[in-house]
Motif scaffolding. Structure first.
Motif: not given
Length: 124
Positions: A43, A46-47, A65, A110, A115-116, A118
């Motif tokens: 996470a 990704y961010r 995602t 992920a 999992d990520l 939004e």
């Protein structure tokens, strides 16, 4: 004779240069040492790296995602990893210094699982 300082002339054979280069390489931290303890969570990667273009509110890159069917996880992960390392169209490539191999593996897993993903941000 005037007071001058003569600097020695350093001449290295090719063997001497090879030894110096080897010493320099051995002094550099290895990639494995850099990955130990420094691996970020998927996470966070990704961010920090992906969301600049792939977040739903940015609409620069495609949405990456959403979850994929389990049968497609392996191929989707391979596609993500290849695209991240080599780039594609407007997508730049990212060296292991930016996203380590371990981080990329965890990120692709992920993303494939969703999992990520939004939320829809309250849009109706």
């Amino acid at each position: 004779m005037p007071n001058t300082t003569m600097l020695p002339k350093w001449r290295f054979s090719s063997l001497g240069m090879g030894i110096l280069a080897l010493c320099g390489v051995l002094m550099l931290p290895t990639q494995a040492a850099a990955e130990e303890g420094a691996a970020r969570e998927p996470a966070e990667v990704y961010r920090q790296v992906c969301a600049h273009c792939h977040a739903l509110d940015k609409a620069v890159g495609p949405e990456i995602t959403r979850a994929f069917p389990e049968a497609a996880h392996e191929s989707w992960r391979a596609y993500i990893e290849t695209t991240v390392r080599h780039g594609r169209a407007a997508m730049p490539s990212f060296r292991p210094a930016k996203i380590s191999d371990a981080e990329l593996e965890a990120l692709s897993a992920a993303l494939a699982r969703g999992d990520l993903a939004e939320g829809d941000g309250g849009e109706e």
